[in-house]
Write an enzyme that holds these catalytic residues in place. Structure first.
Site, PDB file in Angstrom:
ATOM      1  N   GLU A 188      52.589  52.158  38.574  1.00 53.81           N
ATOM      2  CA  GLU A 188      51.607  52.039  39.645  1.00 53.81           C
ATOM      3  C   GLU A 188      52.344  51.680  40.926  1.00 53.81           C
ATOM      4  OE1 GLU A 188      48.462  49.159  39.071  1.00 53.81           O
ATOM      5  OE2 GLU A 188      47.371  49.911  40.797  1.00 53.81           O
TER       6      GLU A 188
ATOM      7  N   HIS B   7      43.382  38.907  33.509  1.00 56.41           N
ATOM      8  CA  HIS B   7      43.240  39.977  34.505  1.00 56.41           C
ATOM      9  C   HIS B   7      43.716  41.316  33.939  1.00 56.41           C
ATOM     10  CE1 HIS B   7      43.335  41.552  38.725  1.00 56.41           C
ATOM     11  NE2 HIS B   7      44.289  42.321  38.218  1.00 56.41           N
ATOM     12  N   GLU B   8      44.903  41.335  33.404  1.00 58.66           N
ATOM     13  CA  GLU B   8      45.457  42.600  32.903  1.00 58.66           C
ATOM     14  C   GLU B   8      44.662  43.096  31.701  1.00 58.66           C
ATOM     15  OE1 GLU B   8      47.342  43.824  35.031  1.00 58.66           O
ATOM     16  OE2 GLU B   8      47.891  41.964  36.054  1.00 58.66           O
TER      17      GLU B   8
ATOM     18  N   HIS C 196      41.480  44.782  32.768  1.00 62.71           N
ATOM     19  CA  HIS C 196      41.687  46.128  33.314  1.00 62.71           C
ATOM     20  C   HIS C 196      41.488  47.206  32.253  1.00 62.71           C
ATOM     21  CE1 HIS C 196      42.806  45.919  37.476  1.00 62.71           C
ATOM     22  NE2 HIS C 196      43.939  45.249  37.319  1.00 62.71           N
TER      23      HIS C 196
HETATM   24  N1  TRP Z   1      47.736  46.695  38.821  1.00 63.27           N
HETATM   25  C1  TRP Z   1      48.567  45.530  38.934  1.00 63.27           C
HETATM   26  C2  TRP Z   1      47.637  44.308  38.914  1.00 63.27           C
HETATM   27  O1  TRP Z   1      46.661  44.313  38.254  1.00 63.27           O
HETATM   28  C3  TRP Z   1      49.325  45.537  40.229  1.00 63.27           C
HETATM   29  C4  TRP Z   1      50.766  45.895  40.172  1.00 63.27           C
HETATM   30  C5  TRP Z   1      51.666  45.512  39.249  1.00 63.27           C
HETATM   31  C6  TRP Z   1      51.493  46.651  41.115  1.00 63.27           C
HETATM   32  N2  TRP Z   1      52.880  45.972  39.599  1.00 63.27           N
HETATM   33  C7  TRP Z   1      52.820  46.654  40.718  1.00 63.27           C
HETATM   34  C8  TRP Z   1      51.151  47.291  42.285  1.00 63.27           C
HETATM   35  C9  TRP Z   1      53.797  47.302  41.455  1.00 63.27           C
HETATM   36  C10 TRP Z   1      52.119  47.942  43.017  1.00 63.27           C
HETATM   37  C11 TRP Z   1      53.443  47.953  42.617  1.00 63.27           C
HETATM   38  O2  TRP Z   1      47.796  43.331  39.539  1.00 63.27           O
HETATM   39 ZN    ZN Z   2      44.897  44.149  38.842  1.00 62.00          ZN
END
Ligand code: TRP
Ligand code: ZN
Length: 885
Positions: free
Chosen positions: A127, A303-304, A307
């Protein structure tokens, strides 16, 4: 790196993908000096994209193409075009298979995006747009595919090979290599792909879901950390249970894995079935992690995990919709934490954080709406606005619809959009449809940036026995948005009688009162509400629980604030009254300091805090929160022009005044709680967090007395505590004290004791980086030479450089600009190494408009120097250029 200006991407230009990927079959051959990636993509024309067969354009970055085949036919160089970050070719049928082989270099990937090495292990971070650094692909969240992944590596070095989903096959080769194949049956966008290879050990457990399925739970870590996983495992099981009860969400695979890695740009990542975590967000043990760290682990694990539904099963159509998953998931993890701990304390912490950091972002050059309209670099939009303000927006929907209505809406959302990539509009529509509600005007919260101001005035009519509250809302201009339309602002409120009773709330035109606390929706620029049948002028308790992310203005007197501190039935607003009283007293001291007058503090603050300290029936965590004066950063945020030296001097004066006037009750509370800590083994529970919070804030105040008997208590706590919470608090109090020899000794013994634990060393760097004693910059520069420090590890950068620039205001804002020059040097060094971290580090410099003209010029000069320093990443370029615009 680029020499030209990065392209601006606009939401209004969104188009559905021309082609879709139904199946993705990946093979990774991991070697020490290169990795080979083979991808077989089963693709077809998107029926929603119109007629004909347009060229297929794939995303890719830093890939060495080895071979390419369309429907098993090898393509020659003339059959496709390789662009800077694209590969274009012409399909000749609606359905086709594309095979590619590329070489990539995880072993030299310092950006920590795509496939990279963290220490001895391989891991991924895809991501938002990292998958394109792994293979040629349609790297956008609305392209969803099933994945099978085969990982092959040397067995000795990499006994554990992981990817998303379930393992379906494995084998060994004669040459010392082995392989495992994983299959993820759920269609997902590429940003949720993950791969891990390393010498990992795991803690195992299981969870039985609401429908009776057994799920294997594994937390993988390096062997020395096996003893620090229990808290994360317990948190995971609590999260799984909570999501079933609170949202009806059940886990869907047979296995759920978490892997801890040391080098990670953010907190953690929700990859399907294989979450990858910053080790700081997994590992927690009494002796090495503070209470705050334990609570952070619990919140991030939750949190994770959450998701899996809000993000994975239902994902985002495009990155402008990021808050669809992040805002909603932050709200979900906050509700979980509130249920596991003290709900009021959790709300206080979140609101203080939002007002200090998100409000500043919303008033600065990077201000953007919760759903941004454009970006240059999407990594720059993982912001407090998208996460924290986004969560506040979803919370307001819940406040307006009620808890039951909100649950109906979320049920409909998950049911209607399972397996889809959707938008914020789809989320709001589900909420509307399930409740027969109209959230049309409310949606301005998603499109208008800036923090609204809500000014409230009152009028009591004695003869008519009516009380009228008039609300005026306004919102300052933000980049690209000069005028704003009125928001829907839910204001929860109550009215207090002179004896502290909560009065029944009956609005003009209503047949009967509706409770003593209720939500009014302010929808106009100016709007009045009249309450009837009031025999006396009431005192309003406004915006209870911080029911909307606005700056509330009501001309409370200090006596009225003291009254609310004591009598308000809303715990959040009792704290809020105390904060407002503190702010008023501190602003008065700041004024005295600036005029060169002797400082004299209002007695009423001392009186109010004394009665709290003496009330043993109160939650100690609440008392600790109330004793914490607003931070220097928050005082900066609310100042028109921030005078950092005056803010620091005034706040320090207030702390010393409180410490000396409240010495006795502070001493009492400290001794009692310290004794309990001494007698009871460490427990990570809300009750004990609360007790230690009060114990440690009391110690910090007591140490301001500079008495040798208190120093002895502090040293004793430092030396004999069985947990990091007490030890680190004692260390922080010590190193900000004038006892120079004790300071040095404590720092040294701490570093010796914990030299093999990088997360504890981060704490050691942080307390020193944040110390306001003079010479702070030189101390930080010396610490950068310490063997435990490296610019390559984001946690180290945050612990030392981030803490210095973000928390050590007097030293960072040195009048000669040396703090700014130092930060700019680090940004320039990191720009080439890790653009995401470089860009985040810039935050404090982007706020240059807040300071006096001398500092403004120095800060701007450093931003200009960065801009002229050579080839900038899109990450750094966007933030610097927007800050200077
Ligand atoms: N989706 C991740 C969260 O829930 C966010 C994230 C983790 C992220 N690593 C990253 C975003 C690197 C950008 C780049 O918090
Ligand atoms: Zn998140």
């Amino acid at each position: 790196m680029r020499t030209e200006q990065p392209k601006v991407i606009h939401l209004k230009d969104y188009q559905v993908p021309a082609y879709l990927i139904d199946e993705t079959h990946l093979t990774f051959e991991l070697y020490e000096d290169r990795t080979l990636v083979h991808a077989q993509l089963v693709m077809r024309r998107n029926p929603e994209a119109g007629a004909g067969l347009p060229p297929l354009e794939l995303h890719g970055q830093d890939l060495e193409l080895v071979s390419l085949a369309l429907n098993d036919r090898q393509l020659a160089a003339g059959d496709y075009q390789l662009g800077e970050e694209s590969l274009t070719l012409q399909p000749d049928s609606e359905r086709f298979t594309l095979d590619s082989s590329v070489v990539i270099h995880p072993e030299t990937n310092t950006a920590l995006e795509g496939l990279y090495k963290s220490g001895k292990m391989f891991c991924t971070q895809c991501e938002a747009e990292g998958f394109r650094k792994i293979t040629w692909y349609l790297d956008r969240p609305d392209v969803m595919s099933t994945f099978t992944t085969t990982v092959s590596a040397e067995k000795q070095r990499y006994p554990i090979l992981l990817s998303n989903g379930n393992p379906i096959a494995s084998g060994s080769e004669d040459d010392g290599r082995h392989w495992v194949t994983w299959e993820d049956p759920f269609r997902k966008p590429a940003y949720l792909f993950a791969l891990v290879a390393g010498d990992l050990w795991c803690v195992e457990d299981s969870f039985t879901t609401m429908s009776g399925r057994e799920v294997a739970l594994r937390i993988y870590v390096e062997p020395e950390n096996l003893d620090k996983c229990q808290h994360a495992m317990d948190s995971l099981k609590r999260s799984m249970k909570w999501d079933e009860e609170a949202y009806g969400r059940e886990y869907d695979l047979d296995i759920f894995m978490i892997v801890a890695v040391n080098d990670f740009n953010m907190g953690a990542m929700e990859n399907k079935g294989l979450n990858i975590f910053n080790s700081s967000a997994v590992l927690a043990h009494a002796e090495t992690a503070t209470d705050a760290a334990h609570q952070r682990v619990e919140a991030i694990v939750a949190h994770e995990y959450f998701h899996n539904w809000s993000g994975n099963r239902v994902t985002c159509r495009d990155w402008f919709q990021l808050s669809l998953k992040e805002g909603f998931t932050v709200l979900r993890d906050a509700q979980f934490s509130a249920d596991m701990n003290s709900a009021t304390v959790k709300r206080i912490e979140d609101v203080a954080y939002l007002r200090t950091h998100q409000f500043a972002e919303d008033a600065g050059p990077m201000a953007h709406s919760v759903r941004p309209e454009s970006y240059m670099e999407i990594s720059n939009f993982y912001t407090l606005t998208v996460y924290e303000k986004g969560a506040e927006v979803v919370r307001m929907i819940q406040t307006l619809l009620g808890k039951e209505g909100f649950r109906k809406g979320s049920d409909l959302y998950f049911e209607r959009h399972d397996g889809q990539a959707v938008t914020v509009d789809d989320f709001v529509k589900a909420m509307e449809d399930a409740n027969d509600a109209d959230l049309g005007q409310f949606k301005r919260w998603y499109s208008q940036a800036g923090t609204p101001r809500l000014a409230v005035s009152e009028r009591y009519d004695e003869a008519a026995r009516t009380y009228t509250l008039t609300f005026r809302q306004s919102c300052p201009p933000t980049p690209g948005q000069n005028s704003k339309e009125p928001f829907v602002i839910p204001v929860e409120l109550g009215l207090l009688a002179a004896d502290g009773r909560e009065l029944p709330l009956r609005l003009h035109g209503e047949a009967a009162p509706v409770g003593t606390s209720r939500v009014l929706a302010v929808t106009e620029a100016e709007q009045s509400f009249t309450f009837v049948e009031l025999d006396e002028r009431p005192l309003p308790s406004l915006l209870r629980g911080f029911s909307a992310p606005v700056k509330l203005e009501f001309p409370y007197s200090r006596d009225q604030l003291m009254f609310l501190m004591q009598h308000d039935s809303d715990g959040f607003n009792r704290w809020e009254a105390g904060q407002q009283l503190s702010v008023q007293v501190l602003l008065e001291l700041i004024g005295q300091q600036q005029r060169g007058e002797p400082l004299a503090m209002d007695e009423r603050l001392t009186m109010a805090l004394r009665s709290l300290l003496q009330d043993e029936t109160l939650d100690p965590a609440m008392v600790a929160e109330m004793l914490s004066l607003p931070s220097e950063l928050y005082l900066t945020e609310i100042s028109e022009v921030a005078d950092v030296d005056a803010i620091h001097a005034a706040r320090e004066f207030a702390r010393r005044e409180l410490a000396s006037r409240l010495f006795e009750p502070l001493y009492q509370r400290y001794m009692t709680h310290r004794e309990v800590s001494r007698q009871t083994p460490y427990v990570a529970s809300a009750e004990h967090f609360a007790r230690r919070a009060l114990q440690n804030i009391a110690l910090a105040y007591l140490m301001l007395s500079e008495r040798s008997d208190i120093l002895a208590l502090c040293l004793d706590q430092f030396d004999t505590a069985d947990n990091m919470t007490e030890r680190l608090s004692a260390l922080a109090s010590l190193i900000n004290s004038p006892f120079e020899d004790k300071r040095a000794l404590a720092l040294q013994s701490f570093a010796e004791q914990f030299s093999d634990n990088p997360l504890v060393m981060d704490q050691w760097f942080s307390v020193q980086a944040a110390s306001p004693l003079s010479g702070g910059l030189e101390r930080v520069q010396t610490l950068m030479q310490h063997p435990a420090f490296t610019l390559k590890n984001p946690n180290k950068v945050r612990a030392l450089i981030g803490a210095f620039a973000g928390q050590n205001l007097v030293n960072f804002h040195r009048a000669d600009g040396a703090g700014y020059r130092f930060l700019a040097d680090q940004v320039i060094a990191l720009n080439a190494m890790n653009p995401q971290i470089a860009s985040r580090l810039l935050g404090p410099l982007t706020r240059w408009r807040k300071y006096d003209s001398g500092r403004q010029a120095l800060m701007k000069a450093e931003l200009e120097r960065i801009l002229a320093s050579g080839e900038l990443s899109s990450d750094v370029y966007e933030v610097v250029s927007k800050s200077l615009a």
